[in-house]
Design a protein around this motif. Sequence first.
Motif, PDB file in Angstrom:
ATOM      1  N   ASP A  80      26.555  97.185  26.203  1.00  0.00           N
ATOM      2  CA  ASP A  80      27.460  97.306  27.505  1.00  0.00           C
ATOM      3  C   ASP A  80      26.525  96.984  28.659  1.00  0.00           C
ATOM      4  OD1 ASP A  80      29.857  97.978  26.228  1.00  0.00           O
ATOM      5  OD2 ASP A  80      29.275 100.185  26.154  1.00  0.00           O
ATOM      6  N   ASP A  81      25.313  97.254  28.578  1.00  0.00           N
ATOM      7  CA  ASP A  81      24.408  96.960  29.742  1.00  0.00           C
ATOM      8  C   ASP A  81      24.304  95.605  29.729  1.00  0.00           C
ATOM      9  OD1 ASP A  81      23.873  99.698  30.168  1.00  0.00           O
ATOM     10  OD2 ASP A  81      21.943  99.697  29.103  1.00  0.00           O
ATOM     11  N   CYS A  82      24.133  94.721  28.715  1.00  0.00           N
ATOM     12  CA  CYS A  82      23.959  93.326  28.674  1.00  0.00           C
ATOM     13  C   CYS A  82      25.371  92.759  29.213  1.00  0.00           C
ATOM     14  CB  CYS A  82      24.103  92.880  27.217  1.00  0.00           C
ATOM     15  SG  CYS A  82      22.313  93.222  26.390  1.00  0.00           S
ATOM     16  N   GLU A  83      26.696  93.530  29.168  1.00  0.00           N
ATOM     17  CA  GLU A  83      27.574  92.439  29.645  1.00  0.00           C
ATOM     18  C   GLU A  83      27.575  92.841  31.030  1.00  0.00           C
ATOM     19  OE1 GLU A  83      30.722  90.610  28.070  1.00  0.00           O
ATOM     20  OE2 GLU A  83      29.317  91.664  26.898  1.00  0.00           O
ATOM     21  N   ARG A  84      27.140  94.035  31.517  1.00  0.00           N
ATOM     22  CA  ARG A  84      27.110  94.313  33.024  1.00  0.00           C
ATOM     23  C   ARG A  84      26.070  93.549  33.987  1.00  0.00           C
ATOM     24  NH1 ARG A  84      26.893  99.935  31.048  1.00  0.00           N
ATOM     25  NH2 ARG A  84      29.095 100.735  31.179  1.00  0.00           N
ATOM     26  N   ASN A  85      24.720  93.583  33.146  1.00  0.00           N
ATOM     27  CA  ASN A  85      23.759  92.692  33.591  1.00  0.00           C
ATOM     28  C   ASN A  85      23.244  91.632  32.781  1.00  0.00           C
ATOM     29  OD1 ASN A  85      23.231  95.172  35.492  1.00  0.00           O
ATOM     30  ND2 ASN A  85      22.916  96.034  33.567  1.00  0.00           N
ATOM     31  N   ASN A 134      29.139  83.694  15.576  1.00  0.00           N
ATOM     32  CA  ASN A 134      30.334  83.548  16.586  1.00  0.00           C
ATOM     33  C   ASN A 134      30.439  84.866  17.456  1.00  0.00           C
ATOM     34  OD1 ASN A 134      32.624  82.458  17.939  1.00  0.00           O
ATOM     35  ND2 ASN A 134      34.191  83.193  16.563  1.00  0.00           N
ATOM     36  N   PRO A 135      29.535  85.045  18.277  1.00  0.00           N
ATOM     37  CA  PRO A 135      29.638  86.572  18.889  1.00  0.00           C
ATOM     38  C   PRO A 135      30.517  86.704  19.844  1.00  0.00           C
ATOM     39  CG  PRO A 135      27.865  84.720  19.801  1.00  0.00           C
ATOM     40  CD  PRO A 135      28.358  84.229  18.816  1.00  0.00           C
ATOM     41  N   VAL A 136      30.977  87.828  20.018  1.00  0.00           N
ATOM     42  CA  VAL A 136      31.892  88.279  20.615  1.00  0.00           C
ATOM     43  C   VAL A 136      31.724  88.891  22.042  1.00  0.00           C
ATOM     44  CG1 VAL A 136      33.779  88.272  18.749  1.00  0.00           C
ATOM     45  CG2 VAL A 136      32.339  90.488  19.396  1.00  0.00           C
ATOM     46  N   ASN A 137      30.292  89.078  22.229  1.00  0.00           N
ATOM     47  CA  ASN A 137      29.988  89.877  23.581  1.00  0.00           C
ATOM     48  C   ASN A 137      28.565  89.135  23.861  1.00  0.00           C
ATOM     49  OD1 ASN A 137      27.691  90.978  22.020  1.00  0.00           O
ATOM     50  ND2 ASN A 137      29.019  92.688  21.453  1.00  0.00           N
ATOM     51  N   TYR A 138      28.263  89.528  25.183  1.00  0.00           N
ATOM     52  CA  TYR A 138      27.012  88.698  25.819  1.00  0.00           C
ATOM     53  C   TYR A 138      25.679  89.111  25.002  1.00  0.00           C
ATOM     54  CZ  TYR A 138      24.632  86.042  29.375  1.00  0.00           C
ATOM     55  OH  TYR A 138      23.986  85.108  29.676  1.00  0.00           O
ATOM     56  N   PRO A 262      32.655  97.886  28.277  1.00  0.00           N
ATOM     57  CA  PRO A 262      32.488  96.362  28.909  1.00  0.00           C
ATOM     58  C   PRO A 262      32.456  95.483  27.680  1.00  0.00           C
ATOM     59  CG  PRO A 262      31.120  97.875  30.092  1.00  0.00           C
ATOM     60  CD  PRO A 262      31.802  98.805  28.957  1.00  0.00           C
ATOM     61  N   ALA A 263      31.742  95.850  26.779  1.00  0.00           N
ATOM     62  CA  ALA A 263      31.438  94.661  25.594  1.00  0.00           C
ATOM     63  C   ALA A 263      32.312  95.084  24.457  1.00  0.00           C
ATOM     64  CB  ALA A 263      30.007  94.827  25.243  1.00  0.00           C
ATOM     65  N   GLN A 264      33.143  93.978  24.015  1.00  0.00           N
ATOM     66  CA  GLN A 264      33.759  94.063  22.727  1.00  0.00           C
ATOM     67  C   GLN A 264      32.763  94.220  21.681  1.00  0.00           C
ATOM     68  OE1 GLN A 264      36.121  90.458  22.247  1.00  0.00           O
ATOM     69  NE2 GLN A 264      36.487  91.143  19.979  1.00  0.00           N
TER      70      GLN A 264
END
Length: 301
Positions: A80-85, A134-138, A262-264
């Motif tokens: 989730d931190d990665c998705e936000r930042n 095949n990643p689904v999040n950042y 935030p992150a799937q």
Amino acid sequence: MMKVLITGSNGLLGQYLVQRLAGNPDYDVIATGRGPNRLRMKEGYTYESVNLADEAAVKGLVDRHKPDAIVHAAAMTQADDCERNKDSCWMANVTATRSLLQGAEKAGSFFLFLSTDFVFDGLAGPYQEDDPVNPVNYYGASKAAAERIVKQAKIPWAIARTVLVYGVADDPRRSNIISWVKSNLEQKKKIKVVVDQWRTPTLVQDLAEGCRLIIDKKAEGVFHLSGKDMLTPYDMAEKVADYLELDKKLFEKVDASSFRQPAQRPAKTGFVIDKAERELGFEPHSFESGLKIVVEQLTGK
């Protein structure tokens, strides 16, 4: 004697790698982390604070020590931190890896990069090493990008992917699924536990030993290092409650979709570890025996 540079030594895996290698006369360990050394064990290795975002500092560190092997365990791992930042995530997981690799190429070091099951989409787990990413999040995307850079390196390299690492950290702020379930149930608190995600959870001691086997053998390529047991978070929580004889009625079964994150998350990952067993002699604990080890560490019994 093998000189080993470990990044991310203040993290959970870093801590156990330092303990595993620094206590062994066959290794000369240089541990690096951001800020001061936060490990309880202070003897038997050298600690250097380094900011992996500082390319010159990273290359200088490698040039100064010229390690035989580098274990790159430092990363931004909270999805989730990665998705936000996203910029911070890319800097920590991709740019830092590139700088470290450039230093390693100059020094001629063997390079072991730590990666994750989140490089997969979770539609076809458990996964083998050569399954397509095949990643689904950042977070997963940043790790997949770093893997691509590692695979192009001009030095011998290995990638160790792992899944849901659990264990007891020196840093009391870090919890794990076992301590989380234990503390909530002991306080008679209700907890929501996910039933529709599957993983092969990994005891941190096993992961550290898997990394040691890779650098010892200078084993090249991609290795899946995880536990064998395919479990949902609910299955894990249930095993913790059973082992500690705590009240399972405090659990509420929920779908992952009930959490607004935030992150799937990939639904079903988990690993096939035949290659690591065959080529490295990797032998992970069952979740039950890993649970016993963690509870004994938590309670001092």
